[in-house]
Design a protein around this motif. Structure first.
Motif, PDB file in Angstrom:
ATOM      1  N   HIS A 118       0.809  -1.216   0.000  1.00 29.49           N
ATOM      2  CA  HIS A 118       0.000   0.000   0.000  1.00 29.49           C
ATOM      3  C   HIS A 118       0.845   1.270   0.000  1.00 29.49           C
ATOM      4  O   HIS A 118       0.319   2.354   0.207  1.00 29.49           O
ATOM      5  N   ASN A 140       2.394   4.433  -1.405  1.00 26.73           N
ATOM      6  CA  ASN A 140       1.865   5.283  -2.461  1.00 26.73           C
ATOM      7  C   ASN A 140       2.775   5.274  -3.693  1.00 26.73           C
ATOM      8  O   ASN A 140       3.999   5.284  -3.569  1.00 26.73           O
ATOM      9  N   ARG A 158      -2.549  12.529  -6.666  1.00 25.73           N
ATOM     10  CA  ARG A 158      -3.215  12.222  -5.403  1.00 25.73           C
ATOM     11  C   ARG A 158      -2.780  10.842  -4.947  1.00 25.73           C
ATOM     12  O   ARG A 158      -2.365  10.018  -5.767  1.00 25.73           O
ATOM     13  N   GLU A 173      -2.294   7.149  -4.256  1.00 27.80           N
ATOM     14  CA  GLU A 173      -2.834   5.880  -4.747  1.00 27.80           C
ATOM     15  C   GLU A 173      -1.867   4.777  -4.352  1.00 27.80           C
ATOM     16  O   GLU A 173      -0.663   4.905  -4.560  1.00 27.80           O
ATOM     17  N   THR A 229      -3.662  -2.988  -5.202  1.00 24.56           N
ATOM     18  CA  THR A 229      -4.912  -3.242  -4.492  1.00 24.56           C
ATOM     19  C   THR A 229      -4.847  -4.665  -3.957  1.00 24.56           C
ATOM     20  O   THR A 229      -4.578  -5.592  -4.724  1.00 24.56           O
ATOM     21  N   ASP A 248      -8.373   7.906 -11.128  1.00 25.15           N
ATOM     22  CA  ASP A 248      -7.096   7.300 -10.733  1.00 25.15           C
ATOM     23  C   ASP A 248      -6.145   7.216 -11.920  1.00 25.15           C
ATOM     24  O   ASP A 248      -6.579   6.991 -13.061  1.00 25.15           O
ATOM     25  N   ARG A 306      -2.960   5.430 -11.476  1.00 19.90           N
ATOM     26  CA  ARG A 306      -1.957   4.394 -11.211  1.00 19.90           C
ATOM     27  C   ARG A 306      -1.752   3.460 -12.390  1.00 19.90           C
ATOM     28  O   ARG A 306      -0.622   3.278 -12.865  1.00 19.90           O
TER      29      ARG A 306
END
Length: 370
Positions: free
Chosen positions: A75, A77, A83, A85, A89, A352, A354
């Motif tokens: 997790h 970033n 922002r 992310e 996941t 998003d 990512r």
């Protein structure tokens, strides 16, 4: 008595729904080698969302210190996004939840600690043979084992293990980048295979190759926005969804100073002002690098066996009409004596970025000088 019956039922459920016990020998081909010889044609294709990892472990441990260490790894970033992310996941499940759907996951992790006596812990511990267990206890630095195509074609599997939670946590913290890279590389390789070219994009690439003497994968749906003797810009502009862009710029290499971070930003802004317009009807609208509210992130990497500076960050137009994120590589080609700046940037407001940036990174890695 009721607790005993409940435990027996849970154990039966785990045995019925959990993955096949591998009994793999750490550092030894053993049955793992035999497993790999299984015909891939008999396996279904791996599935799942991009950047998603299924983790099989004791959920109670995920709520504790071991879970905190796992979150620090997966997790973390992604650098350079506008922002926060997470890099991945994750979906955490216990062995009895490991059904056929989860077995097809593209990215799969087993978290095995020999500290714990729950049904989930015992099942996970049982995936290793006694000789493997002995190696784990005798070598505290041994903490991971990789495999692929266990249940599906294209599947990447990682086993993270330790004699106790503390030892595993220590190794996770010390080897965070190694663990991240295992799945980052896997994701980029999948993207490289899935992003196919079309007859139209091959024609675009031929023009680029003839003009600039370079090769780079240009997927279907991309069009040529601009091409000069030292520059190309191709982009995908769908009616709905993100805009994806690739640029390549080259110039005679002058000195090592060109790899200074400030000079890379300066070069990027010069390219943006000269070639990247924000509004075709407004010549005063052009791309600049965001440095006031968000600083670019730099990293030295090896790209095609060349010293390279990777840059990630945000961009905008000078009149603030539009913006997004980018990833770029700056390096030299010794044969031609030229400095190359190649970049992928995206536009997708309020969404998003990512996986878009991961896709751009995957395409940039296909770059070659002809």
């Amino acid at each position: 008595m009721k607790k005993l019956l409940a435990f027996i039922f849970l154990s039966i459920l785990i045995a019925a729904c959990g993955p096949e016990k591998q009994q793999e020998e750490i550092g030894d081909d053993g049955k793992a080698k035999a497993e790999k010889t299984r015909a891939k044609s008999s396996l279904p294709d791996a599935a799942g969302e991009r950047g998603e990892i299924v983790i099989v472990m004791n959920k109670k441990k995920f709520d504790g210190k071991l879970g905190e260490a796992i979150k620090e790894v997966f997790h973390e970033n992604v650098p350079g996004l506008t922002r926060p992310e997470p890099m991945f996941t994750i979906r955490v499940i216990e062995p009895f939840e490991f059904n056929r759907i989860f077995r097809l996951a593209s990215n799969l992790i087993y978290i095995v600690s020999y500290e714990g006596n729950s049904a989930a812990d015992r099942w996970l511990q049982g995936t290793f043979s006694e000789s493997s267990k002995e190696k784990i206890f005798n070598d505290p630095e041994l903490f991971m084992q990789t495999s692929e195509d266990q249940y599906a074609k294209g599947q990447k599997v990682l086993q993270l293990f330790g004699k106790d939670d503390t030892t595993l946590i220590k190794n996770l913290k010390a080897n965070k980048q190694i663990v991240q890279n295992f799945f980052n590389i896997a994701e980029k390789e999948r993207l490289a295979k899935s992003l196919r070219m079309s007859s139209a994009s091959r024609l675009v690439l031929k023009k680029v190759n003839d003009k600039l003497g370079i090769n780079i994968k240009i997927p279907a749906g991309y069009e040529l926005a601009k091409i000069e003797d030292d520059f190309m810009w191709v982009r995908a502009l769908p009616p709905v969804g993100p805009s994806k862009n690739l640029i390549v710029y080259s110039k005679p290499y002058e000195s090592q100073d060109e790899f200074e971070t400030d000079n890379i930003v300066k070069l990027r802004n010069e390219i943006g002002k000269k070639y990247i317009y924000g509004d075709p009807a407004n010549e005063e609208s052009f791309m600049i690098t965001e440095t006031k509210y968000m600083k670019p992130v730099f990293r030295n990497i090896n790209f095609n066996n060349q010293y390279t500076v990777e840059t990630r960050g945000a961009w905008k137009t000078n009149n603030f009409s539009v913006g997004g994120t980018f990833i770029s590589y700056t390096f030299t080609d010794e044969a031609s004596g030229r400095l190359f700046y190649i970049e992928g940037f995206v536009i997708h407001p309020s969404e998003d970025h990512r996986e878009l940036i991961r896709e751009m990174e995957s395409l940039l890695t296909t770059f070659r000088v002809s």
